[in-house]
Design an enzyme around this catalytic site. Structure first.
Site, short mmCIF file in Angstrom:
data_model
loop_
_atom_site.label_atom_id
_atom_site.label_comp_id
_atom_site.label_asym_id
_atom_site.label_seq_id
_atom_site.Cartn_x
_atom_site.Cartn_y
_atom_site.Cartn_z
NE ARG A 1 -7.81 3.28 -1.40
CZ ARG A 1 -7.20 4.32 -0.84
NH1 ARG A 1 -6.90 5.38 -1.56
NH2 ARG A 1 -6.90 4.31 0.44
CG ASN B 1 -5.31 13.89 3.70
OD1 ASN B 1 -5.27 15.08 3.42
ND2 ASN B 1 -5.85 12.98 2.90
CG ASP C 1 -0.78 5.39 3.67
OD1 ASP C 1 -1.21 5.29 2.51
OD2 ASP C 1 -1.22 6.22 4.48
NE ARG D 1 -10.07 11.74 6.84
CZ ARG D 1 -9.01 11.23 6.23
NH1 ARG D 1 -8.40 11.93 5.31
NH2 ARG D 1 -8.56 10.03 6.54
CG HIS E 1 -1.93 1.18 1.15
ND1 HIS E 1 -3.20 1.05 0.64
CD2 HIS E 1 -1.81 2.47 1.53
CE1 HIS E 1 -3.83 2.21 0.72
NE2 HIS E 1 -3.01 3.10 1.25
CB CYS E 2 3.23 2.84 -1.46
SG CYS E 2 3.60 1.64 -2.73
CG HIS E 3 -0.95 6.55 -2.03
ND1 HIS E 3 -2.09 5.88 -2.41
CD2 HIS E 3 -1.03 6.66 -0.68
CE1 HIS E 3 -2.82 5.60 -1.33
NE2 HIS E 3 -2.19 6.05 -0.27
CE1 TYR F 1 -8.80 4.29 5.07
CE2 TYR F 1 -8.60 6.09 3.50
CZ TYR F 1 -8.33 5.55 4.75
OH TYR F 1 -7.59 6.25 5.66
C1 0GY Z 1 -4.34 6.35 2.61
C2 0GY Z 1 -5.17 7.21 3.43
C3 0GY Z 1 -5.69 8.43 3.10
C4 0GY Z 1 -5.77 8.99 1.80
C5 0GY Z 1 -5.96 8.34 0.65
O1 0GY Z 1 -6.34 8.20 -1.61
C6 0GY Z 1 -6.20 8.97 -0.66
O2 0GY Z 1 -6.29 10.20 -0.75
O3 0GY Z 1 -5.92 7.02 0.61
C7 0GY Z 1 -6.27 9.21 4.20
O4 0GY Z 1 -6.32 10.46 4.07
O5 0GY Z 1 -6.69 8.62 5.20
O6 0GY Z 1 -4.53 5.15 2.56
O7 0GY Z 1 -3.43 6.85 1.94
#
Ligand code: 0GY
Length: 312
Positions: A130, A268, A263, A136, A37-39, A163
């Site tokens: 997803r 945030n 993550d 939020r 889980h990473c972005h 999520y």
């Molecule tokens: C996470 C959690 C958050 C954000 C996102 O896609 C996103 O903007 O997943 C969060 O703000 O809780 O898993 O990265």
């Protein structure tokens, strides 16, 4: 690692940049470990953020993600589409395609997605979509649209990542339990770790997993769930200690259906930005044996994201 930079977009006020000098973990990850889980964020100059986004992050490129992967000792990544990119999967897709087969992806799609686009995403390495129910972060997509998408991606062998916040599980229960695919819950459904582990909220989450063999969970994000706080405040041994019983319970009861991820770049977060090396050092607290660690970090993510390699 290089430092975070701001692209052509103004970051959300108070936005915390990711930690540019992570320590080397003391915990040695097993060979072949997957950060599941990473972005990636942008970079915004190349992959603009979505007009409907609820936050504007600092840039976090694929090169920076891959540098972190190598620094921490992971072999592979699962890049999850972040809400700041909406349903434009270009940055995530580009990261997967540039990884030499070492990254797979989870996309966000709308009903309007064509079969051709789904095939292209599959070829890039996408294996899931997803569905986000965190108020939020997104305006909700109607459930009938999501169910239609789930039916279509099921045929490709993909899964659904969900999520949501713990308080919303009762209302979402019927929808979640009707999904035809494997279902992966982000961050254990965000339990309130100030509440008892055997209280009604977390008990319902455990029942969700117990009663539905298609439900998996990421036991990630202690830094997001913790009230006790990070190592710097509490001493390393106690880092995020309030999250440990929750995550360890899930790992020990469902060892074949858990995943872990950094993550990174931690969207945030308020208060502190974690040192990703110390996050890795959290793993043996929640998966105390080599066998559990191997399932969590290698066998399970490989089975879900690289099943063709048939290692588990
Ligand atoms: C996470 C959690 C958050 C954000 C996102 O896609 C996103 O903007 O997943 C969060 O703000 O809780 O898993 O990265």
């Amino acid at each position: 690692m290089s430092k975070p930079v701001t692209g052509p977009f103004e970051k959300t006020a108070g936005w915390l940049d990711w930690y540019a000098g992570p320590s080397k973990p003391r915990f040695a990850l097993p060979p072949g470990a997957v950060d599941a889980h990473c972005h990636v964020f942008g970079p915004g100059a190349q992959f603009p953020y979505a007009p409907e986004r609820k936050y504007t992050p600092c840039d976090a490129s694929k090169a920076q993600l891959f540098a972190l992967r190598d620094h921490l000792g992971f072999a592979r990544n699962v890049v999850v589409q972040a809400t700041c990119h909406g349903a434009d999967n270009s940055a995530m897709e580009d990261a997967c395609r540039s990884s030499g087969g070492r990254a797979r992806g989870v996309a966000t799609v709308r009903r309007s997605v064509s079969d051709g686009e789904l095939t292209r995403l599959h070829d890039a390495g996408v294996r899931g979509v997803r569905f986000n129910f965190v108020k939020r972060l997104v305006d909700f997509t109607p459930k009938d649209e999501l169910m239609e998408i789930a039916g279509r991606i099921h045929k490709l062998g993909w899964h659904v990542v969900i999520y949501f916040e713990a308080v919303d599980l009762p209302e979402l229960w019927d929808f979640f339990t009707a999904l035809p695919t494997t279902v992966v819950v982000d961050h254990m459904g965000r339990p309130d770790v100030t509440k008892p582990i055997d209280g009604p909220e977390f008990s319902l989450f455990l029942k969700f997993m117990r009663d539905h063999a298609n439900v998996w969970s990421k036991v990630s994000c202690p830094e997001r769930l913790s009230v006790a706080g990070p190592p710097a405040l509490n001493g390393e041994q106690n880092a995020y200690r309030d999250v440990v019983p929750f995550a360890r319970k899930v790992v020990e009861e469902f060892p074949d259906r858990v995943l872990w991820g950094t993550d990174w770049p931690h969207p945030n977060l308020k208060g502190h930005m974690p040192d990703d090396g110390l996050l890795v050092d959290f793993i043996p607290h929640i998966a105390p044996t080599r066998e559990l660690q191997h399932k969590l970090l290698v066998d399970n993510p490989m089975r879900l994201y690289w099943p063709e390699e048939g290692r588990a």
